[in-house]
Design an enzyme around this catalytic site. Structure first.
Site, PDB file in Angstrom:
ATOM      1  N   HIS A   1       0.973  -1.058   0.061  1.00  0.00           N
ATOM      2  CA  HIS A   1      -0.228   0.284  -0.229  1.00  0.00           C
ATOM      3  C   HIS A   1       0.815   1.260  -0.131  1.00  0.00           C
ATOM      4  CE1 HIS A   1      -3.039  -2.781   2.383  1.00  0.00           C
ATOM      5  NE2 HIS A   1      -3.543  -2.417   1.103  1.00  0.00           N
TER       6      HIS A   1
ATOM      7  N   LYS B   1     -16.356  -8.094   4.202  1.00  0.00           N
ATOM      8  CA  LYS B   1     -15.246  -8.746   5.099  1.00  0.00           C
ATOM      9  C   LYS B   1     -15.625  -8.670   6.402  1.00  0.00           C
ATOM     10  CE  LYS B   1     -11.224  -7.683   2.285  1.00  0.00           C
ATOM     11  NZ  LYS B   1     -10.032  -6.843   2.117  1.00  0.00           N
TER      12      LYS B   1
ATOM     13  N   ARG C   1      -2.710  -6.492  -7.873  1.00  0.00           N
ATOM     14  CA  ARG C   1      -1.266  -7.286  -7.470  1.00  0.00           C
ATOM     15  C   ARG C   1      -1.109  -8.329  -8.741  1.00  0.00           C
ATOM     16  NH1 ARG C   1      -3.568  -8.009  -1.576  1.00  0.00           N
ATOM     17  NH2 ARG C   1      -5.274  -8.294  -3.055  1.00  0.00           N
TER      18      ARG C   1
ATOM     19  N   SER D   1      -3.364  -7.759   3.458  1.00  0.00           N
ATOM     20  CA  SER D   1      -3.517  -7.866   4.787  1.00  0.00           C
ATOM     21  C   SER D   1      -4.207  -9.076   5.282  1.00  0.00           C
ATOM     22  CB  SER D   1      -4.626  -6.331   4.797  1.00  0.00           C
ATOM     23  OG  SER D   1      -3.858  -5.383   4.257  1.00  0.00           O
TER      24      SER D   1
HETATM   25  O1  PNS Z   1      -8.983  -3.319   0.445  1.00  0.00           O
HETATM   26  P1  PNS Z   1     -10.231  -3.673  -0.038  1.00  0.00           P
HETATM   27  O2  PNS Z   1     -10.982  -4.513   1.087  1.00  0.00           O
HETATM   28  O3  PNS Z   1     -10.096  -4.446  -1.309  1.00  0.00           O
HETATM   29  O4  PNS Z   1     -11.118  -2.290  -0.353  1.00  0.00           O
HETATM   30  C1  PNS Z   1     -12.572  -2.507  -0.669  1.00  0.00           C
HETATM   31  C2  PNS Z   1     -13.370  -1.171  -0.370  1.00  0.00           C
HETATM   32  C3  PNS Z   1     -13.131  -0.953   0.934  1.00  0.00           C
HETATM   33  C4  PNS Z   1     -12.674  -0.137  -1.417  1.00  0.00           C
HETATM   34  C5  PNS Z   1     -14.769  -1.605  -1.068  1.00  0.00           C
HETATM   35  O5  PNS Z   1     -15.449  -2.806  -0.175  1.00  0.00           O
HETATM   36  C6  PNS Z   1     -15.504  -0.460  -0.966  1.00  0.00           C
HETATM   37  O6  PNS Z   1     -15.599   0.428  -1.870  1.00  0.00           O
HETATM   38  N1  PNS Z   1     -16.441  -0.187   0.195  1.00  0.00           N
HETATM   39  C7  PNS Z   1     -17.319   0.931   0.328  1.00  0.00           C
HETATM   40  C8  PNS Z   1     -18.661   0.449   0.309  1.00  0.00           C
HETATM   41  C9  PNS Z   1     -19.045   0.489  -1.187  1.00  0.00           C
HETATM   42  O7  PNS Z   1     -18.807   1.594  -1.878  1.00  0.00           O
HETATM   43  N2  PNS Z   1     -19.342  -0.500  -1.858  1.00  0.00           N
HETATM   44  C10 PNS Z   1     -19.650  -0.513  -3.391  1.00  0.00           C
HETATM   45  C11 PNS Z   1     -18.268  -0.571  -4.093  1.00  0.00           C
HETATM   46  S1  PNS Z   1     -18.902  -1.263  -5.666  1.00  0.00           S
END
Ligand code: PNS
Length: 164
Positions: free
Chosen positions: A24, A48, A98, A135
């Site tokens: 990151h 998650k 990645r 993570s």
């Molecule tokens: O590090 P990650 O877990 O891959 O990040 C994912 C994240 C947090 C960016 C994604 O879950 C997210 O955007 N969460 C906010 C809720 C949201 O907007 N959901 C619709 C996304 S299409």
């Protein structure tokens, strides 16, 4: 490093960051070179679980790990990433890739975010030396007593020690 038009842009780099790791940090450094302003945000990933650190702790660790980058700021948000993008005035969302395995879900999220709010996502490749970092694996190694000191910033390592 390239400048030009991208130098005018403000980008949002969202993620769970539970916790932030060296992959990151590397992506934030690349973004900091490419763009005028970078907002790194700890968000909830509804798919998650509860996570190891709460959003406040994650934001703190992100801020401390990226404080060498003057055009990067940190925030946290519990809601839709597109709403945060609007709130901070981001021109684009950026995400790290990645491996090919990341692409399918990232593409779907990018398309959803474009459908919701017209916001576009730019993908940046992670450097190969950090492409194995995740993570989820950092949390697993820590819980089982392994050493991740080469994979996370020093302060994150210290905070992880209390979690093993
Ligand atoms: O590090 P990650 O877990 O891959 O990040 C994912 C994240 C947090 C960016 C994604 O879950 C997210 O955007 N969460 C906010 C809720 C949201 O907007 N959901 C619709 C996304 S299409």
């Amino acid at each position: 490093m390239p400048g030009g038009l991208l130098k005018m842009a403000c980008v949002l780099y969202p993620g769970s960051f539970d916790p932030i790791h060296n992959g990151h940090v590397e992506l934030a450094e690349i973004a900091s070179d490419l763009f005028d302003e970078v907002v790194v945000a700890a968000l909830v990933n509804p798919s998650k679980g509860d996570g190891l650190f709460d959003l406040e702790e994650r934001m703190f660790l992100i801020g401390e790990s990226l404080k060498h980058l003057p055009n990067v700021r940190t925030t946290k948000f519990n809601g839709l990433v597109v709403d945060l993008a609007t709130e901070v005035g981001a021109d684009f969302i950026i995400k790290g890739l990645r491996a090919v395995s990341d692409f399918e879900s990232e593409l779907q999220m990018a398309q959803m975010n474009t459908a919701l709010a017209g916001v576009q996502t730019l993908f940046l490749p992670s450097a190969s030396r950090s492409s194995f970092l995740a993570s989820r694996l950092i949390r697993e190694v820590i819980k089982l007593g392994g050493d991740v000191s080469q994979m996370v910033p020093e302060l994150v390592q210290k905070h992880l020690e209390g979690k093993s």
